[in-house]
Design an enzyme around this catalytic site. Structure first.
Site, PDB file in Angstrom:
ATOM      1  N   ASP A  10       0.874  -1.172   0.000  1.00  0.00           N
ATOM      2  CA  ASP A  10       0.000   0.000   0.000  1.00  0.00           C
ATOM      3  C   ASP A  10       0.916   1.229   0.000  1.00  0.00           C
ATOM      4  O   ASP A  10       2.130   1.106   0.184  1.00  0.00           O
ATOM      5  CB  ASP A  10      -0.892   0.002   1.253  1.00  0.00           C
ATOM      6  N   SER A  11       0.321   2.411  -0.140  1.00  0.00           N
ATOM      7  CA  SER A  11       1.116   3.640  -0.092  1.00  0.00           C
ATOM      8  C   SER A  11       1.655   3.911   1.313  1.00  0.00           C
ATOM      9  O   SER A  11       2.583   4.695   1.477  1.00  0.00           O
ATOM     10  CB  SER A  11       0.267   4.824  -0.545  1.00  0.00           C
ATOM     11  N   TYR A  42      -1.119   8.110  -2.916  1.00  0.00           N
ATOM     12  CA  TYR A  42      -1.265   7.678  -4.318  1.00  0.00           C
ATOM     13  C   TYR A  42      -2.454   8.375  -4.997  1.00  0.00           C
ATOM     14  O   TYR A  42      -2.488   8.507  -6.214  1.00  0.00           O
ATOM     15  CB  TYR A  42      -1.548   6.169  -4.367  1.00  0.00           C
ATOM     16  N   GLY A  43      -3.440   8.721  -4.184  1.00  0.00           N
ATOM     17  CA  GLY A  43      -4.722   9.193  -4.726  1.00  0.00           C
ATOM     18  C   GLY A  43      -4.666  10.433  -5.591  1.00  0.00           C
ATOM     19  O   GLY A  43      -5.610  10.728  -6.324  1.00  0.00           O
ATOM     20  N   CYS A  73      -4.420  -1.869  -1.692  1.00  0.00           N
ATOM     21  CA  CYS A  73      -4.595  -0.456  -2.044  1.00  0.00           C
ATOM     22  C   CYS A  73      -5.585  -0.380  -3.199  1.00  0.00           C
ATOM     23  O   CYS A  73      -5.349  -0.962  -4.260  1.00  0.00           O
ATOM     24  CB  CYS A  73      -3.252   0.124  -2.468  1.00  0.00           C
ATOM     25  N   ASN A  74      -6.683   0.320  -2.984  1.00  0.00           N
ATOM     26  CA  ASN A  74      -7.693   0.463  -4.037  1.00  0.00           C
ATOM     27  C   ASN A  74      -7.160   1.282  -5.208  1.00  0.00           C
ATOM     28  O   ASN A  74      -7.423   0.967  -6.370  1.00  0.00           O
ATOM     29  CB  ASN A  74      -8.927   1.192  -3.477  1.00  0.00           C
ATOM     30  N   THR A  75      -6.416   2.349  -4.882  1.00  0.00           N
ATOM     31  CA  THR A  75      -5.943   3.257  -5.921  1.00  0.00           C
ATOM     32  C   THR A  75      -5.046   2.499  -6.910  1.00  0.00           C
ATOM     33  O   THR A  75      -5.223   2.601  -8.125  1.00  0.00           O
ATOM     34  CB  THR A  75      -5.195   4.446  -5.271  1.00  0.00           C
ATOM     35  N   CYS A 182     -10.956   2.702   0.216  1.00  0.00           N
ATOM     36  CA  CYS A 182      -9.550   3.026   0.442  1.00  0.00           C
ATOM     37  C   CYS A 182      -9.181   2.310   1.727  1.00  0.00           C
ATOM     38  O   CYS A 182      -9.908   2.406   2.727  1.00  0.00           O
ATOM     39  CB  CYS A 182      -9.354   4.536   0.590  1.00  0.00           C
ATOM     40  N   THR A 183      -8.073   1.591   1.702  1.00  0.00           N
ATOM     41  CA  THR A 183      -7.739   0.742   2.861  1.00  0.00           C
ATOM     42  C   THR A 183      -7.331   1.549   4.094  1.00  0.00           C
ATOM     43  O   THR A 183      -7.220   1.000   5.183  1.00  0.00           O
ATOM     44  CB  THR A 183      -6.631  -0.259   2.483  1.00  0.00           C
ATOM     45  N   HIS A 184      -7.117   2.863   3.920  1.00  0.00           N
ATOM     46  CA  HIS A 184      -6.862   3.712   5.099  1.00  0.00           C
ATOM     47  C   HIS A 184      -8.158   3.959   5.884  1.00  0.00           C
ATOM     48  O   HIS A 184      -8.115   4.212   7.083  1.00  0.00           O
ATOM     49  CB  HIS A 184      -6.313   5.075   4.666  1.00  0.00           C
TER      50      HIS A 184
END
Ligand code: DGL
Length: 264
Positions: A10-11, A42-43, A73-75, A182-184
């Site tokens: 992920d970012s 990343y978004g 990470c979705n992005t 978004c995984t955050h």
């Protein structure tokens, strides 16, 4: 093959919400978690930039000889590079497929809460349409969330204000369910829940992604027979990642945290 690690990335801190679920149901596996803090968030990146960024991570995992890459990470999961579901022969599982999968059949009005890049991409629209063409998808970008979650310095009151800024308007709209795209965002679950109407079902795809990983390993006969480990690598300052990640990890620690440079 079985005893090779699983690469997860992920970012930054967000993918740890996925790693928590993976470790819970696959405690016997070896994990390398890559936090790409150097390029977070990343978004806000362009397609080309993001593709270059993600390619270096895939290359790194190829060098580390992982048996599977999990895109937490979705992005990054909106990229064609990831949608191919394999890179140089290494299988890839992504969080968007896991998210679309958990949406219940009766849902009609669905809200996607995600980064700018994810909401601008048609990935969710296409995959939701295939799953259930009757779903009306509304997309809301929340560009301030990831930098604020990474910084981790807001008071609860300020977090709620920020979340309300983007989501409170949906209290007046017809929404049955919302995807944390978004995984955050699961790290702000309580604030997001407070901002939406109580009857809105909130989907966090992390658990389903972990289940998909387990199913995949079992189906392919790839389960680890060796000792397990959990290693984190960060493209940003190691001490910062170490300190912040400790607050998120559930009932385990990283055996090792390293700072890496994977730019080319
Ligand atoms: N956690 C990420 C996602 O699921 C990345 C967010 C970002 O870096 O902007 O999209």
């Amino acid at each position: 093959m079985n005893n090779l690690p699983i690469g997860v990335f992920d970012s930054g801190l967000g993918g740890l919400t996925v790693l928590n679920e993976l470790v819970k149901i696959l405690p016997e596996e070896k994990f390398i978690y890559l936090a790409d803090l150097k390029y977070s968030p990343y978004g806000e990146k362009s397609e080309q930039e993001l593709e270059h960024i993600v390619k270096r991570i895939l290359k790194y995992f190829v060098e580390k000889q992982v048996k599977l890459i999990v895109v937490a990470c979705n992005t990054a999961s909106t990229l064609d590079l990831i949608k191919k579901n394999e890179y140089e022969g290494i299988p890839i599982l992504n969080v968007i497929d896991a998210a679309v999968d958990v949406v219940d059949d009766e849902v009609k009005d669905l809200l996607l809460i995600a980064t700018k890049k994810t909401t601008e991409s048609s990935t969710y629209d296409e995959k939701i349409k295939i799953k259930n063409p009757n779903i009306k998808l509304t997309k809301q970008a929340c560009p301030k969330f990831v930098p604020a979650i990474e910084a981790g310095d807001l008071s609860d009151e300020d977090i709620q204000d920020m979340v309300d800024q983007y989501l409170a308007k949906y209290r007046e709209k017809k929404i049955d369910a919302a995807i944390l795209g978004c995984t955050h965002y699961p790290l702000w679950y309580n604030f997001i829940e407070k901002s939406l109407n109580p009857q809105v079902k909130i989907y966090n795809p992390a658990q389903n992604l972990a289940l998909k990983v387990k199913e995949f390993l079992e189906k392919e006969n790839f389960t680890n027979k060796d000792d397990s480990y959990k290693i984190a690598v960060s493209t940003g300052i190691k001490e910062e990642f170490e300190k912040k990640s400790k607050k998120i990890l559930k009932n385990y620690k990283f055996d090792k945290v390293e700072e890496i440079n994977i730019d080319f």
